[in-house]
Design a protein around this motif. Structure first.
Motif, short mmCIF file in Angstrom:
data_model
loop_
_atom_site.label_atom_id
_atom_site.label_comp_id
_atom_site.label_asym_id
_atom_site.label_seq_id
_atom_site.Cartn_x
_atom_site.Cartn_y
_atom_site.Cartn_z
N THR A 156 0.83 -1.20 0.00
CA THR A 156 0.00 0.00 0.00
C THR A 156 0.87 1.25 0.00
OG1 THR A 156 -1.79 -1.12 1.19
CG2 THR A 156 -1.77 1.28 1.27
N PHE A 157 0.59 2.15 -0.93
CA PHE A 157 1.25 3.45 -0.96
C PHE A 157 0.42 4.42 -0.12
CE2 PHE A 157 1.82 7.70 -2.85
CZ PHE A 157 3.20 7.84 -2.74
N VAL A 158 1.05 5.03 0.89
CA VAL A 158 0.34 5.97 1.76
C VAL A 158 0.85 7.37 1.42
CG1 VAL A 158 -0.37 6.51 4.10
CG2 VAL A 158 0.27 4.16 3.52
N ALA A 159 -0.01 8.14 0.78
CA ALA A 159 0.37 9.46 0.29
C ALA A 159 0.34 10.49 1.41
CB ALA A 159 -0.56 9.88 -0.84
N GLY A 160 1.49 11.02 1.76
CA GLY A 160 1.58 12.03 2.83
C GLY A 160 1.32 13.42 2.28
N LEU A 161 0.05 13.74 2.09
CA LEU A 161 -0.33 14.98 1.40
C LEU A 161 -0.64 16.14 2.35
CD1 LEU A 161 -2.70 13.48 -1.34
CD2 LEU A 161 -0.24 13.95 -1.48
N GLY A 181 -2.07 2.65 -8.29
CA GLY A 181 -3.15 1.68 -8.30
C GLY A 181 -4.06 1.78 -7.09
N GLU A 182 -4.86 0.75 -6.90
CA GLU A 182 -5.92 0.76 -5.90
C GLU A 182 -5.41 0.68 -4.45
OE1 GLU A 182 -9.21 1.25 -6.44
OE2 GLU A 182 -8.61 1.65 -8.51
N ASN A 183 -4.23 0.14 -4.24
CA ASN A 183 -3.70 0.01 -2.88
C ASN A 183 -3.06 1.33 -2.45
OD1 ASN A 183 -4.50 -2.63 -2.84
ND2 ASN A 183 -2.48 -3.49 -3.26
N ILE A 184 -3.90 2.23 -2.02
CA ILE A 184 -3.44 3.57 -1.67
C ILE A 184 -4.23 4.09 -0.48
CG2 ILE A 184 -4.98 4.62 -3.38
CD1 ILE A 184 -2.87 6.87 -3.70
N ALA A 185 -3.56 4.85 0.38
CA ALA A 185 -4.19 5.45 1.55
C ALA A 185 -3.65 6.87 1.71
CB ALA A 185 -3.92 4.62 2.80
N LEU A 186 -4.15 7.58 2.71
CA LEU A 186 -3.79 8.98 2.93
C LEU A 186 -3.26 9.18 4.34
CD1 LEU A 186 -3.97 11.97 1.87
CD2 LEU A 186 -6.25 12.05 2.91
N SER A 187 -2.31 10.10 4.49
CA SER A 187 -1.76 10.43 5.81
C SER A 187 -1.14 11.81 5.78
CB SER A 187 -0.68 9.41 6.22
OG SER A 187 0.53 9.67 5.51
N PRO A 188 -0.80 12.36 6.96
CA PRO A 188 0.10 13.52 7.00
C PRO A 188 1.47 13.10 6.48
CG PRO A 188 -1.07 13.25 9.07
CD PRO A 188 -1.28 11.99 8.30
N GLN A 189 2.31 14.06 6.16
CA GLN A 189 3.61 13.72 5.59
C GLN A 189 4.59 13.27 6.65
OE1 GLN A 189 4.19 16.85 6.81
NE2 GLN A 189 6.39 16.77 7.04
N CYS A 190 4.35 13.61 7.91
CA CYS A 190 5.25 13.23 8.99
C CYS A 190 4.48 13.35 10.29
CB CYS A 190 6.48 14.14 8.99
SG CYS A 190 7.83 13.59 10.09
N GLY A 191 5.17 13.10 11.40
CA GLY A 191 4.57 13.35 12.69
C GLY A 191 4.59 14.85 13.00
#
Length: 367
Positions: free
Chosen positions: A297-302, A328-338
């Motif tokens: 899963t790629f977690v995009a730190g946007l 692709g479909e295996n993707i999620a979202l997060s902050p870029q860091c803590g």
């Protein structure tokens, strides 16, 4: 594959009671037991707040740590740190760097503060149905970075110049530590590792060359030790990695694109890759096309944790879909860091911090 839609990276701004208690402890005015009591109370409040803001995976905010990486690395025998002053951004900062003092190992038979910290977090998370405690640790590469590339030490105790034997021992120590965390109930582990972004920064690469190393050689060290560290991992334990371009009191440390490191790090069998993409300094998502079809899963730190500006929901959606078209479909979202890689924290306030979390959770409408 990492079964998430959105998640946080780990650290939160230290609350006022934590800051005051740590200052008193450093001054010798508060015992370790007294400090732990304050930390326990504040972590319990933090977990409650994380859940109330819609987070499904919670951390202890790294409230017990001074540094995002060194507090964990001190759990290993054969590794220690030294204190020194270093100027950055016109300010003299009191920092620590680590180095090797002997054979690297991890003893599961003794008490480990980081394991005890996870046990407390797990107990707090269990109060809330459907919530999972996530443990964040720093990666094996950071031992190599601090000793060889930051401190510039080439001959180390016990190993001499035999870096192959050292890599084997670091990996074995991590295998043992991962199993120890698993035995204490950890089922979601995040391995933080900024070593990869050291190796995309031209200024740091000049330092590496000056020490007599080649970029490809160092990247192979990182790939080998990280891959070996995951050997024998429990099948039902999700393990992700996170890396950004550094985050010291809200300031980035490195610059560059991921093109040369993505093909290497993507070979490591992580379930998820949390990657910084909060501004133009990261370039396009193209390097991560290598993950498509791998199951990871790629977690995009946007969402930025260092810029107080609150991002626009529609802009996050646009960039998320741009990344999805690549990975692709295996993707999620997060902050870029803590929000606080060191205890001083980033240059934002707590209100902004939680607005950023609310923005993250609100994005579930397109995830």
């Amino acid at each position: 594959m990492l079964d998430i839609e959105y998640d946080i990276v780990g650290s939160f701004l230290r609350t006022q009671p934590i800051q005051e208690a740590r200052a008193r402890y450093s001054a010798g005015e508060l015992s370790l037991a007294g400090l732990r009591q304050v930390e326990d109370a504040e972590i319990a409040k933090l977990v409650e707040e994380e859940v109330s803001h819609g987070l499904k995976f919670v951390t202890d905010g790294e409230f017990r740590r001074r540094w995002w990486h060194l507090d964990w690395l001190k759990e290993f025998d054969g590794f220690t740190t030294k204190h020194l002053d270093k100027e950055r951004n016109g300010v003299v900062n009191h920092i620590e760097l680590g180095y090797i003092t002997g054979k690297i190992s991890y003893d599961p038979g003794r008490a480990h503060p980081e394991v005890e910290a996870f046990e407390f977090l797990k107990k707090e998370a269990a109060k809330y149905p459907g919530v999972t405690a996530k443990k964040c640790i720093s990666g094996p590469n950071m031992i190599l970075v601090d000793n060889y590339l930051q401190m510039g030490i080439k001959e180390v105790p016990y190993y001499g110049s035999d870096i192959d034997a050292l890599i084997d021992d670091i990996a074995l120590a991590y295998q043992t530590a991962i199993r120890d965390l698993y035995d204490h109930g950890c089922r979601y582990l995040q391995i933080d590792d900024t070593s990869w972004t050291y190796m995309i920064d031209e200024n740091f690469l000049q330092k590496v060359a000056g020490l007599g190393y080649e970029k490809a050689q160092v990247l192979e060290w990182f790939r080998r030790v990280s891959t070996k560290a995951l050997e024998g991992r429990p099948a039902d334990m999700a393990i992700a990695t996170h890396f950004c371009k550094g985050n010291f009191k809200g300031h980035p440390l490195f610059s560059g694109f991921y093109d040369t490191v993505a093909p290497v790090i993507s070979q490591i069998p992580y379930d998820g890759f949390f990657v910084e993409y909060d501004d133009e300094r990261s370039g396009s998502f193209a390097p991560w096309a290598v993950l498509k079809g791998t199951g990871a899963t790629f977690v995009a730190g946007l969402i930025s944790t260092k810029d107080p500006r609150l991002e626009d929901h529609d802009e996050i959606r646009r960039r998320f879909l741009e990344a999805k078209a690549v990975v692709g479909e295996n993707i999620a979202l997060s902050p870029q860091c803590g929000f606080a890689s060191v205890e001083e924290g980033n240059c934002i306030d707590e209100e902004t911090q939680w607005k950023k979390i609310d923005l993250l959770v609100s994005c579930r409408d397109f995830l």
